[in-house]
Design a protein around this motif. Structure first.
Motif: not given
Ligand SMILES: C[S@@+](CC[C@H](N)C(=O)[O-])C[C@H]1O[C@@H](n2cnc3c(N)ncnc32)[C@H](O)[C@@H]1O
Length: 340
Positions: A57-61, A126-133, A214-222
């Motif tokens: 989901r990360d555009p950088n890859v 910056p307090l970001d943590m979005r994998m997908s940006q 926070l990372r789990i929440a931002v990216n809805d990882e579960l």
């Protein structure tokens, strides 16, 4: 944001040797649901996979994928997407069934080491943590969620017993000044936890679990993992393989319960998957014991220390899969404007 070649090369794939050695056969089309720097995709191709479809989901890859694509051509494809959309991705390639799916859950070294991404409390950013940006950031949560929501996020996704005092301190601080950086948040947490004399698990830095939460929440990882496993179950052919590497107990519990419940006639006592929902098994667990990295791997790559690998083979299933609806896992609901 630009990531350079040094960053890209810095991700060492975890448990890759064990994965390749323990898989009975690597042929056909595999999906690497967490492409990252492509370490797993490359190893699967080298070990005999006919084609690998990488998802991230990360555009950088895509930068890293381009380098590998130049080497492997159409044997390697990359999709910028969430792995929960596995089935529709396969449809794009005209595929219904595949030979294997691998998940190497979590964040990559590139994401952690790039301070602009805001995943790490060890560097200011910056307090970001979005994998997908895309979507809301960790800072949106920290500055807008209610105290109760924050405490629930930190408690359920960080499993941190000091969740309530941390949530209270965040809310107190943000009334004075918005919390926009990793350093600011970490400072608030550290001073609160130190003052409360709370002993953290395994001498972790007091910020570790809140940042994980926070990372789990931002990216809805579960939810993503839940949907990814269910999709993998539907697209794997008989005899094909499911491999999952996880890095913390919440993820591993979900994966373990999923595989165990699908591997027996009637599921055991699981708070994640009620008995009544499972009847005929769809997987056979390959190893009873979870596979962990060796001491040598951990000393060469300390980020491997909490990794766990689980493997299962898809078996012919009589059934009634339709009856299997969901895996249960902690889900924090946001009532105040932020919806996951
Ligand atoms: C631990 S890294 C994978 C590293 C990779 N195995 C390698 O050898 O380079 C995890 C990657 O999965 C991606 N990811 C995490 N959750 C995802 C999801 N739900 N959908 C798609 N990609 C995801 C992250 O963006 C990250 O790049």
């Amino acid at each position: 944001m630009i990531i350079n070649q040094v960053d890209i090369q810095s991700h060492q794939p975890v448990l890759i040797k064990s994965l390749i050695e323990k898989l009975p056969l690597i042929t056909g089309v595999w999906v690497d649901c967490t492409f990252g720097a492509g370490g797993y995709s490359k190893a699967l191709l080298q070990a005999g996979a006919r084609q690998v479809i990488g998802i991230d989901r990360d555009p950088n890859v895509s930068l890293q994928a381009n380098a590998l694509k130049a080497r492997y051509g159409s044997k390697l494809e990359l999709c910028e997407a969430k792995f929960s959309s596995l089935e529709s991705i396969l449809t794009q390639f005209g595929l219904k069934k595949i030979s294997g799916v691998v998940f190497d859950i979590g964040v990559s070294s590139m994401q952690i080491d790039e301070s602009d991404r805001g995943f790490s409390f060890q560097q200011d950013g910056p307090l970001d943590m979005r994998m997908s940006q895309k979507g809301f950031t960790a800072s949106d949560i920290v500055n807008n969620a209610s105290e109760e929501e924050l405490a629930n996020i930190i408690y359920y996704y960080g499993e941190d017993r000091s969740a309530r005092i941390i949530a209270r301190a965040i809310v107190r601080e943000r009334t004075k000044q918005k919390i926009l950086t990793t350093e600011h948040l970490s400072r608030v947490i550290n001073s609160t936890v130190r003052r409360s004399n709370f002993k953290s698990k395994n001498n972790l830095n007091p910020s570790t679990l809140t940042f994980q939460a926070l990372r789990i929440a931002v990216n809805d990882e579960l939810m993503e993992l839940n949907l990814g496993l269910l999709a993998a179950e539907r697209v794997l052919d008989e005899g094909s393989m499911l491999a999952v590497v996880s890095f913390h107990s919440l993820e591993d519990r979900l994966v373990k319960q999923f595989i165990k419940s699908r591997s027996r006639q009637n599921s055991g006592q699981s708070r994640y998957l009620p008995d009544a929902e499972v009847s005929s098994p769809s997987f056979r667990e390959l190893f009873k014991k979870v596979i962990k990295p060796s001491i040598e791997e951990i000393s060469a790559n300390p980020r491997a220390r909490s990794a766990k690998l689980r493997l299962a083979v898809k078996i012919p299933s009589k059934n009634n899969q339709k009856k299997i609806s969901k895996i249960e896992f902690p889900q924090v609901q946001f009532a105040t404007g932020l919806q996951l």
